[in-house]
Every structure is written in C-alpha cells, then in structure tokens.
Motif scaffolding. Structure first.
Motif, PDB file in Angstrom:
ATOM      1  N   VAL A 112     154.317 -58.596 -29.099  1.00  0.00           N
ATOM      2  CA  VAL A 112     153.087 -58.087 -28.165  1.00  0.00           C
ATOM      3  C   VAL A 112     153.953 -58.329 -26.404  1.00  0.00           C
ATOM      4  CG1 VAL A 112     150.980 -57.146 -26.939  1.00  0.00           C
ATOM      5  CG2 VAL A 112     151.305 -57.274 -29.741  1.00  0.00           C
ATOM      6  N   SER A 113     154.206 -57.492 -25.446  1.00  0.00           N
ATOM      7  CA  SER A 113     154.585 -58.081 -24.559  1.00  0.00           C
ATOM      8  C   SER A 113     153.634 -58.236 -23.480  1.00  0.00           C
ATOM      9  CB  SER A 113     156.229 -57.782 -24.466  1.00  0.00           C
ATOM     10  OG  SER A 113     155.998 -56.621 -23.542  1.00  0.00           O
ATOM     11  N   GLU A 114     154.115 -58.334 -22.025  1.00  0.00           N
ATOM     12  CA  GLU A 114     153.145 -58.919 -20.864  1.00  0.00           C
ATOM     13  C   GLU A 114     153.421 -57.013 -20.600  1.00  0.00           C
ATOM     14  OE1 GLU A 114     151.823 -61.464 -17.346  1.00  0.00           O
ATOM     15  OE2 GLU A 114     152.044 -61.441 -19.815  1.00  0.00           O
ATOM     16  N   ASP A 115     154.338 -56.512 -20.399  1.00  0.00           N
ATOM     17  CA  ASP A 115     154.072 -55.135 -20.262  1.00  0.00           C
ATOM     18  C   ASP A 115     153.194 -54.282 -21.001  1.00  0.00           C
ATOM     19  OD1 ASP A 115     155.790 -55.356 -18.373  1.00  0.00           O
ATOM     20  OD2 ASP A 115     157.739 -55.410 -19.197  1.00  0.00           O
ATOM     21  N   ASP A 116     153.296 -54.661 -22.830  1.00  0.00           N
ATOM     22  CA  ASP A 116     152.534 -53.827 -23.433  1.00  0.00           C
ATOM     23  C   ASP A 116     150.608 -54.102 -22.891  1.00  0.00           C
ATOM     24  OD1 ASP A 116     155.118 -52.949 -24.730  1.00  0.00           O
ATOM     25  OD2 ASP A 116     154.853 -55.221 -26.542  1.00  0.00           O
ATOM     26  N   LYS A 164     141.467 -60.809 -16.271  1.00  0.00           N
ATOM     27  CA  LYS A 164     142.503 -62.209 -17.557  1.00  0.00           C
ATOM     28  C   LYS A 164     142.135 -63.672 -17.507  1.00  0.00           C
ATOM     29  CE  LYS A 164     146.780 -61.835 -15.474  1.00  0.00           C
ATOM     30  NZ  LYS A 164     147.298 -62.308 -14.140  1.00  0.00           N
ATOM     31  N   GLY A 165     142.239 -63.797 -18.462  1.00  0.00           N
ATOM     32  CA  GLY A 165     140.922 -64.833 -18.621  1.00  0.00           C
ATOM     33  C   GLY A 165     140.318 -65.020 -19.725  1.00  0.00           C
ATOM     34  N   THR A 166     139.464 -63.215 -20.240  1.00  0.00           N
ATOM     35  CA  THR A 166     138.810 -63.456 -20.687  1.00  0.00           C
ATOM     36  C   THR A 166     138.633 -62.457 -22.739  1.00  0.00           C
ATOM     37  OG1 THR A 166     138.613 -60.873 -20.290  1.00  0.00           O
ATOM     38  CG2 THR A 166     137.584 -62.099 -18.765  1.00  0.00           C
ATOM     39  N   ASP A 167     138.581 -62.484 -23.429  1.00  0.00           N
ATOM     40  CA  ASP A 167     138.131 -62.121 -24.402  1.00  0.00           C
ATOM     41  C   ASP A 167     138.743 -61.131 -24.337  1.00  0.00           C
ATOM     42  OD1 ASP A 167     137.380 -64.664 -25.401  1.00  0.00           O
ATOM     43  OD2 ASP A 167     135.531 -64.000 -26.692  1.00  0.00           O
ATOM     44  N   LEU A 168     138.924 -60.373 -23.492  1.00  0.00           N
ATOM     45  CA  LEU A 168     139.221 -58.906 -24.265  1.00  0.00           C
ATOM     46  C   LEU A 168     140.502 -59.055 -23.496  1.00  0.00           C
ATOM     47  CD1 LEU A 168     136.352 -57.429 -22.676  1.00  0.00           C
ATOM     48  CD2 LEU A 168     137.841 -55.781 -22.509  1.00  0.00           C
ATOM     49  N   LEU A 169     141.108 -59.718 -22.589  1.00  0.00           N
ATOM     50  CA  LEU A 169     142.759 -59.838 -22.963  1.00  0.00           C
ATOM     51  C   LEU A 169     143.415 -60.185 -24.373  1.00  0.00           C
ATOM     52  CD1 LEU A 169     144.017 -58.761 -20.428  1.00  0.00           C
ATOM     53  CD2 LEU A 169     144.557 -60.987 -19.636  1.00  0.00           C
ATOM     54  N   SER A 170     142.700 -60.858 -25.507  1.00  0.00           N
ATOM     55  CA  SER A 170     143.700 -61.484 -25.947  1.00  0.00           C
ATOM     56  C   SER A 170     142.572 -60.455 -27.039  1.00  0.00           C
ATOM     57  CB  SER A 170     143.265 -62.860 -26.201  1.00  0.00           C
ATOM     58  OG  SER A 170     141.609 -63.265 -26.506  1.00  0.00           O
ATOM     59  N   GLN A 171     141.514 -59.947 -27.013  1.00  0.00           N
ATOM     60  CA  GLN A 171     141.765 -58.548 -28.405  1.00  0.00           C
ATOM     61  C   GLN A 171     142.208 -57.443 -28.243  1.00  0.00           C
ATOM     62  OE1 GLN A 171     136.755 -57.594 -27.513  1.00  0.00           O
ATOM     63  NE2 GLN A 171     136.509 -59.269 -28.554  1.00  0.00           N
ATOM     64  N   ILE A 172     142.317 -56.951 -26.964  1.00  0.00           N
ATOM     65  CA  ILE A 172     142.806 -56.064 -26.393  1.00  0.00           C
ATOM     66  C   ILE A 172     145.193 -56.552 -27.307  1.00  0.00           C
ATOM     67  CG2 ILE A 172     145.339 -54.440 -25.077  1.00  0.00           C
ATOM     68  CD1 ILE A 172     142.316 -55.102 -23.159  1.00  0.00           C
ATOM     69  N   GLU A 173     145.752 -57.441 -26.872  1.00  0.00           N
ATOM     70  CA  GLU A 173     146.496 -58.081 -27.013  1.00  0.00           C
ATOM     71  C   GLU A 173     146.263 -57.765 -28.998  1.00  0.00           C
ATOM     72  OE1 GLU A 173     148.013 -62.083 -25.752  1.00  0.00           O
ATOM     73  OE2 GLU A 173     149.853 -61.916 -27.317  1.00  0.00           O
ATOM     74  N   GLU A 232     144.970 -55.826 -30.503  1.00  0.00           N
ATOM     75  CA  GLU A 232     145.243 -54.879 -31.216  1.00  0.00           C
ATOM     76  C   GLU A 232     146.308 -54.026 -30.720  1.00  0.00           C
ATOM     77  OE1 GLU A 232     142.476 -51.805 -28.742  1.00  0.00           O
ATOM     78  OE2 GLU A 232     140.445 -53.351 -29.632  1.00  0.00           O
ATOM     79  N   LEU A 233     146.557 -53.999 -30.040  1.00  0.00           N
ATOM     80  CA  LEU A 233     148.496 -53.395 -30.112  1.00  0.00           C
ATOM     81  C   LEU A 233     149.046 -54.046 -30.763  1.00  0.00           C
ATOM     82  CD1 LEU A 233     148.688 -53.731 -26.168  1.00  0.00           C
ATOM     83  CD2 LEU A 233     148.766 -52.077 -27.423  1.00  0.00           C
ATOM     84  N   TRP A 234     149.083 -55.233 -31.157  1.00  0.00           N
ATOM     85  CA  TRP A 234     150.059 -56.783 -32.637  1.00  0.00           C
ATOM     86  C   TRP A 234     149.714 -55.305 -33.752  1.00  0.00           C
ATOM     87  CZ3 TRP A 234     148.776 -58.994 -36.583  1.00  0.00           C
ATOM     88  CH2 TRP A 234     149.509 -59.508 -37.117  1.00  0.00           C
ATOM     89  N   LEU A 235     148.184 -54.959 -33.893  1.00  0.00           N
ATOM     90  CA  LEU A 235     148.011 -54.788 -35.120  1.00  0.00           C
ATOM     91  C   LEU A 235     147.811 -53.162 -35.131  1.00  0.00           C
ATOM     92  CD1 LEU A 235     146.226 -55.446 -37.446  1.00  0.00           C
ATOM     93  CD2 LEU A 235     144.365 -54.252 -36.788  1.00  0.00           C
TER      94      LEU A 235
END
Lengths: 97, 441
Positions: free
Chosen positions: B363-367, B391-400, B402-405
């Motif tokens: 998952v890239s930054e652009d994604d 930035k720095g919240t759980d949400l961003l890593s959650q989105i990551e 999700e995208l990965w999945l």
C-alpha cells in the motif's frame, strides 16, 4: 590445663588496614582474650588454622569514651594481636570464592 | 556465539549458543567495578573493598548476573546471525548448570513466524450469490423511512396498540402516599411495543385523556434493574393525552422532504440502487471469506502456540476491559471457546500475508491519500487538512490495513474462477403477501 583455643582467639579484625597488612606483610589481625599471652596466641592460631606462626605482636586497645547527654561511659577495651605467618601460609575469611 | 540451530516440532527452533570465558570474565570484572562503588562492608570505605573480598561475598550472584546479561545480548545476536524471525520471547535454558568458570553454553527455544507455501489456487471455483432485490424489499425500506418520519398527533380516541400515551405518574409507598422524588411528568409510553411490564400495558390500553388509575406492577425477577427485580410497586398514573403515530403518505411530496428527489419514482430508484449495492457488497464479503477459508483449508499448517496464546490474551483483555473482578469469565473456558476462531483468524492472516508477499502487494502513500480524499469528500472536509488531522492516529493505519486487505482480495478473486448467481432470498413468513400465499399452499 590447656585452654580451648577458641577462648583465646575471639574474632578476626577485618578493615582496610588489616587487609593491606595481609597483602604486604602476610599478617593476620585478631581480637584475642585480654589475659592471653603471645605464646598462647601463636599456638592457638596454629591449631585453629593449621598454619605456621612466625611472630605475634600484641597491644591493648582501650575502649572509646562515649557519652550520652550528661552520662559518660567507656566501651570495653580489648586486646589486638598481629600475627605474622610463614610465607605461603594464609588465613582466608571471606575471600574463599 | 551461535553454535547451531535445531528444528524442533512445529515452529519451534532451538538455538544453541556458547559464551566464551573471555567475554564472561570481562563482564564479571565490569560488574565488580560497579559493585565496589556501592558495596557497604564494615571496616572499609566505599570503593575500597578488595576485589577478593567481594568475590567471596557476592561471587555467585555477580557471575549469575553477568551470565544473564550476556545471554540476553548473545541471544539477540544469535537471532540476527541465524536469520530467524522469532514471534515471542524465548525460553532459555542453561546447558551448563554449574556456575563454574569457563565457557557457558545455553539453549534458547523460540517459536518463529511460520513460513508457508500457498499452493496454486487458480483452479478453485467459487460462486458469488447476490440476492435479487424484489419490489417488496424496496417497499419495506420505504416503510421504514415513513416510520422514521412519523409524526405524533393527538388521536382523540381511546388508546390502542401503537399509540403513545402521555402520562404523569408517581410511585406510591405502602400507605398509599406519593413519593415525590419518583414523580415523572409527560412521560410518553408506547403501548404494545415491548410490553415488559404487562400490568402497565393492560392499564394503558383503552384509556382516554383525564383518566386516573392506580396500577400495581409486579416486576419480573429478571427485569434487569436491581432495585426493581421481583418487586411489587403501586403507581398513580394520570393520562394526559393519547397520541397516535401518523405515517407520511408515500407520494412525491414525501420524496421531496427526504432531500434531492423530485418524485417518488426517484426515491424508489435510489432505494433500490442502495439496497442492490448493499447486497452486492455483502455477497462480495461473503465471497472473500469463502476464498480465504478455502485457502486456509487447502494449505494446512501448524500455528506457533505462543501466537495463539498471545491473541487469546489480547482478546480476553479487550472483552473484560473495565469489568469487575468478580464478573470475569473463566479464562480456561474462554480459551476453549475462542481458540478455534482465533486460530482461523491468525491462519487467514498468515495466508493473506503470504499471498501479498508473492504478489508484491504494497500500500503506497498515494493509495492512502486517494482513499483519505474519498472519505474527506464524503464528510465534506478539505482533503489536505483532513489528512493532516488523521496523521498519527489509528485511523490512518486502519485505512492502510483496509486498502491492503482489499488489494489482496482483488488479487485473489482475480486468480480464481468466480461464477455469479442471482438468487431470491427466502422470505420471512407472515411478512409480505408472497409468504402468505406460501402458507396457504
């Protein structure tokens, strides 16, 4: 009647000074019974620690004067014996690893 | 210094490590130097105690501590040397049990990240079942909308099921005196809704404004309120008003009140579309799940025990968080109940990770930015500032995550054969005319 050597040799004196003396002169320092003489002390040490004693020097240490408020008192005096051992002999107290 | 790695059963690996005497001696000296600074021995000033004396006093402890530290360091470098990926803390065991001089050998047993091969899955076939959306489904959704938009109007008749009875009530004590603190004014009671308290239900059916009643309520033993369970309480109830729910008429006017719709037809189309999209998404989720379940089944492997334990532990913590000590479920029972679920979760995670790895999915930054942009648009926010906020919240890593999945699932579903089938959902009985017909036949 022969005295029990344990009533003659009371306890070792372990301080920085005696530790240095042990390193440099192969001597061991004990607190001994006040009425013991050098000959008795030497024999007692030889018997207790299976070493050869070359010489014994003794001195009386007077107790320190202590006071608590207006009451003055004196700590018990004792006799110190500096025992020179034959080269190669040694008496270990806490050093046994 | 790593001597050898032994493979034990499962994902356990045993590292045999030797500490050379020289290292131990150096460490021991270092420790003595430190110890002499704080050792308090009568007859000596701090730092003047001869080393020999310290050895006699604390020798075993010092050597044990030296070994402990060195084993920790040696373990880390041994792991690096061996290239293993441990997933839990090791169990360390000394092979030289005596605290003697000379080199020291110890073994560390760790469990490593399972290395699995995912067999070729291109031949697998799956069926995606998308439910048809019937007119009655649309109708039901519209009815729900009407229900939400219902207005309460004064009924002007005795109360019946579905009505709201506006009451004042006060609790009476044993002598029939009102308890002021319990007084409630203008309380809307919906008749025929939950009906937990059946005495109240009965008393408030068929009443008119102005009616006054004394109602004895016997609360069930399991009412769910400590103070009321199994109690019998007398209430004085005054009926103020009877209100009925008035559902809006299903017409173009109703459609317009809901927003950007011109006509009822527009609304119907929109409702149908969203129902269909929902059904499709649900079918896709089910399909993704089927695929991964199948993959886990086709590629059986053992899980490292500590991974399972760790996950169970975390799950237990999360579920019991904030609960009373006495209220905690039995841990063993919990483990038994959830072990299978947890194992399946971990296994699918590992299989998915493997597939992601072989297909080079990242998952890239652009994604992430694109996705955040979509969310921002949905919430009516400025994408850039929204991103900064995240930035720095759980949400961003959650989105990551999700995208990965999503990406992995896309690769998977593209890699297998999928048949799509439209199905009719079985209708719940006694709801809608179709099931009535079934009932008769």
């Amino acid at each position: 009647m022969k005295r029990d050597p344990r009533t003659i040799v009371l306890e070792p004196v372990i301080t920085e000074k005696t530790a240095r003396a042990k390193e440099q002169n192969n001597t061991v320092v004990f607190a001994v019974a006040r009425d013991a003489n050098k000959i008795e002390i030497g024999k007692a040490i030889e018997e207790l620690f299976s070493v050869t004693v070359l010489g014994v020097r003794t001195m009386s240490v007077s107790g320190k004067l202590k006071r608590l408020g207006r009451f003055e008192g004196r700590r018990a005096g004792w006799k110190k014996a500096i025992v020179t051992l034959k080269e190669g002999d040694s008496i270990e107290f806490f050093e046994h690893a | 210094m790593l001597v050898r790695v032994e493979e034990l059963d499962g994902w356990k690996r045993k590292l045999v490590v030797v500490l050379p005497e020289e290292d131990i001696a150096n460490k021991v000296s270092e420790l003595y130097l430190e110890l002499s600074k704080r050792a308090d021995v009568p007859g000596f000033r701090k730092g003047k105690v001869p080393r020999k004396m310290l050895e006699g006093l604390h020798g075993d402890a010092v050597r044990a501590e030296a070994l402990d530290t060195l084993m920790g360091e040696a373990y880390v470098s041994a792991i690096r040397e061996s290239g293993l990926k441990p997933i839990c803390d090791p169990t360390v065991e000394s092979l030289d049990t005596e605290l003697t001089d000379g080199e020291h050998t110890f073994a560390a047993v760790v469990e490593v990240q399972p290395e699995i091969e995912v067999s070729d899955y291109s031949g697998f076939e799956f069926t995606e079942r998308i439910p048809n959306i019937a007119d009655e489904d649309v109708g039901r959704a519209l009815d729900e909308l009407r229900e939400q938009r219902a207005e309460l109007v004064i009924a002007g008749r005795p109360s019946g099921a579905g009505d709201f009875v506006i009451i004042d009530y006060v609790r009476l004590d044993d002598h029939g005196n009102a308890i002021e603190e319990s007084k409630q004014v203008d309380f809307p009671y919906e008749v025929g809704r939950d009906g937990v308290v059946k005495e109240l239900e009965e008393a408030l059916t068929g009443v008119s404004p102005g009616d006054e009643k004394k109602v004895t309520v016997r609360y069930p033993d399991d009412y769910g309120n400590e103070a009321l369970n199994g109690k019998t309480i007398l209430f004085d109830v005054t009926v103020k008003e009877i209100k009925e729910k008035k559902l809006p008429v299903l017409d173009d006017e109703f459609a317009r009140t809901l927003g950007k719709f011109e006509t009822l037809l527009d609304l119907r189309v929109q409702v149908r579309n969203s129902l269909e999209a929902e059904a499709k998404a649900a079918a896709r989720r089910k399909l993704d799940e089927d695929v991964i379940n199948k993959l886990v089944m086709e590629n059986p492997f053992e899980l490292p025990e500590c991974l399972v334990q760790d996950r169970l532990e975390r799950m237990y913590k999360r579920m019991t968080d904030g609960r009373e000590e006495t209220d905690l479920p039995d841990r063993d029972e919990f483990d038994r109940a959830y072990r299978e679920v947890v194992e399946r979760q971990i296994k699918s995670g590992i299989v998915l990770a493997k597939i992601a790895e072989t297909n080079g999915i990242k998952v890239s930054e652009d994604d992430i930015k694109t996705r955040v942009g979509l969310v921002a648009e949905h919430q009516g926010r400025e994408p850039k500032s929204f991103f900064e906020d995240l930035k720095g919240t759980d949400l961003l890593s959650q989105i990551e995550d999700e995208l990965w999945l999503e990406k992995v699932h896309t690769v998977l579903t593209n890699g297998v054969t999928i048949k799509t089938e439209m199905i009719d959902l079985p209708r719940a009985p006694a709801e809608g005319p179709a099931s009535e017909a079934d009932g008769r036949g």
